[in-house]
Write a protein that holds these residues in place. Structure first.
Motif, PDB file in Angstrom:
ATOM      1  N   UNK A 124       2.302  -6.601  -3.051  1.00 41.44           N
ATOM      2  CA  UNK A 124       2.917  -6.865  -4.355  1.00 41.44           C
ATOM      3  C   UNK A 124       4.267  -6.174  -4.532  1.00 41.44           C
ATOM      4  N   UNK A 125       4.809  -5.651  -3.446  1.00 35.20           N
ATOM      5  CA  UNK A 125       6.097  -4.947  -3.489  1.00 35.20           C
ATOM      6  C   UNK A 125       6.097  -3.810  -4.504  1.00 35.20           C
ATOM      7  N   UNK A 126       4.957  -3.114  -4.590  1.00 40.63           N
ATOM      8  CA  UNK A 126       4.867  -1.908  -5.403  1.00 40.63           C
ATOM      9  C   UNK A 126       5.228  -0.753  -4.480  1.00 40.63           C
ATOM     10  N   UNK A 127       6.210   0.043  -4.853  1.00 36.13           N
ATOM     11  CA  UNK A 127       6.526   1.180  -3.980  1.00 36.13           C
ATOM     12  C   UNK A 127       5.274   2.022  -3.721  1.00 36.13           C
ATOM     13  N   UNK A 128       5.068   2.354  -2.456  1.00 34.78           N
ATOM     14  CA  UNK A 128       3.889   3.143  -2.097  1.00 34.78           C
ATOM     15  C   UNK A 128       3.851   4.439  -2.890  1.00 34.78           C
ATOM     16  N   UNK A 129       5.028   4.997  -3.155  1.00 31.09           N
ATOM     17  CA  UNK A 129       5.107   6.245  -3.899  1.00 31.09           C
ATOM     18  C   UNK A 129       4.553   6.076  -5.313  1.00 31.09           C
ATOM     19  N   UNK A 130       4.795   4.919  -5.913  1.00 27.60           N
ATOM     20  CA  UNK A 130       4.287   4.666  -7.264  1.00 27.60           C
ATOM     21  C   UNK A 130       2.767   4.588  -7.249  1.00 27.60           C
ATOM     22  N   UNK A 131       2.205   3.867  -6.288  1.00 27.24           N
ATOM     23  CA  UNK A 131       0.756   3.752  -6.196  1.00 27.24           C
ATOM     24  C   UNK A 131       0.144   5.120  -5.906  1.00 27.24           C
ATOM     25  N   UNK A 132       0.765   5.860  -5.017  1.00 29.77           N
ATOM     26  CA  UNK A 132       0.253   7.197  -4.693  1.00 29.77           C
ATOM     27  C   UNK A 132       0.334   8.116  -5.909  1.00 29.77           C
ATOM     28  N   UNK A 139      -8.286  -6.177 -11.627  1.00 33.01           N
ATOM     29  CA  UNK A 139      -7.419  -6.353 -12.786  1.00 33.01           C
ATOM     30  C   UNK A 139      -8.130  -6.011 -14.097  1.00 33.01           C
ATOM     31  N   UNK A 140      -9.438  -6.155 -14.128  1.00 37.58           N
ATOM     32  CA  UNK A 140     -10.209  -5.823 -15.329  1.00 37.58           C
ATOM     33  C   UNK A 140     -10.626  -4.358 -15.348  1.00 37.58           C
ATOM     34  N   UNK A 141     -10.252  -3.605 -14.312  1.00 37.98           N
ATOM     35  CA  UNK A 141     -10.597  -2.188 -14.263  1.00 37.98           C
ATOM     36  C   UNK A 141     -12.042  -1.918 -13.939  1.00 37.98           C
ATOM     37  N   UNK A 142     -12.698  -2.880 -13.289  1.00 35.11           N
ATOM     38  CA  UNK A 142     -14.107  -2.728 -12.922  1.00 35.11           C
ATOM     39  C   UNK A 142     -14.278  -2.172 -11.517  1.00 35.11           C
ATOM     40  N   UNK A 143     -13.221  -2.212 -10.736  1.00 32.18           N
ATOM     41  CA  UNK A 143     -13.248  -1.736  -9.355  1.00 32.18           C
ATOM     42  C   UNK A 143     -11.806  -1.469  -8.950  1.00 32.18           C
ATOM     43  N   UNK A 144     -11.621  -0.789  -7.842  1.00 28.73           N
ATOM     44  CA  UNK A 144     -10.283  -0.608  -7.282  1.00 28.73           C
ATOM     45  C   UNK A 144     -10.297  -1.087  -5.838  1.00 28.73           C
ATOM     46  N   UNK A 145      -9.147  -1.514  -5.349  1.00 32.24           N
ATOM     47  CA  UNK A 145      -9.086  -1.962  -3.953  1.00 32.24           C
ATOM     48  C   UNK A 145      -9.432  -0.828  -2.997  1.00 32.24           C
ATOM     49  N   UNK A 146     -10.075  -1.177  -1.921  1.00 37.14           N
ATOM     50  CA  UNK A 146     -10.398  -0.175  -0.904  1.00 37.14           C
ATOM     51  C   UNK A 146      -9.133   0.297  -0.189  1.00 37.14           C
ATOM     52  N   UNK A 147      -8.143  -0.578  -0.081  1.00 37.45           N
ATOM     53  CA  UNK A 147      -6.876  -0.231   0.575  1.00 37.45           C
ATOM     54  C   UNK A 147      -5.731  -0.414  -0.424  1.00 37.45           C
ATOM     55  N   UNK A 148      -5.493   0.624  -1.205  1.00 38.00           N
ATOM     56  CA  UNK A 148      -4.450   0.552  -2.229  1.00 38.00           C
ATOM     57  C   UNK A 148      -3.066   0.312  -1.637  1.00 38.00           C
ATOM     58  N   UNK A 149      -2.818   0.871  -0.460  1.00 34.58           N
ATOM     59  CA  UNK A 149      -1.490   0.700   0.134  1.00 34.58           C
ATOM     60  C   UNK A 149      -1.252  -0.735   0.583  1.00 34.58           C
ATOM     61  N   UNK A 150      -2.294  -1.430   1.041  1.00 32.76           N
ATOM     62  CA  UNK A 150      -2.140  -2.844   1.406  1.00 32.76           C
ATOM     63  C   UNK A 150      -1.808  -3.667   0.168  1.00 32.76           C
ATOM     64  N   UNK A 151      -2.449  -3.344  -0.964  1.00 29.52           N
ATOM     65  CA  UNK A 151      -2.154  -4.039  -2.207  1.00 29.52           C
ATOM     66  C   UNK A 151      -0.722  -3.740  -2.640  1.00 29.52           C
TER      67      UNK A 151
END
Length: 90
Positions: free
Chosen positions: A64-72, A48-60
């Motif tokens: 959080x009910x973020x459309x996979x297309x939006x994350x991609x 959340x602080x922008x210091x790292x990103x999740x290793x599995x963005x799609x799991x996140x």
């Protein structure tokens, strides 16, 4: 700071802002999200602080009910920006 670092810093911040916004919208604490994902609360904080990103963005995205297309789309946009930087300096 190099242009490549700037691109990745922006990506990390953008992903982090999206995670924080969706977590807040769902009324979840960082600890609750961490439990859903099998990670630690400090890991969620770092995202959340922008210091790292999740290793599995799609799991996140799923948690959080973020459309996979939006994350991609976020990841692809950062990749395109990075390609432009490399072309400009290469």
């Amino acid at each position: 700071m190099s242009d490549d670092t700037d691109v990745f810093d922006r990506l990390y911040r953008t992903v982090g802002e999206l995670i924080r916004q969706r977590r807040d919208d769902q009324g979840l604490t960082q600890e609750q999200l961490a439990e859903r994902l099998g990670v630690t609360q400090p890991a969620v904080s770092a995202w959340e602080r922008g210091k790292d990103v999740p290793k599995d963005l799609l799991a996140v995205a799923d948690a959080l009910d973020i459309p996979r297309e939006k994350m991609q789309a976020v990841v692809e946009a950062a990749g395109r920006a990075n390609d432009k930087v490399e072309q400009a300096i290469g």
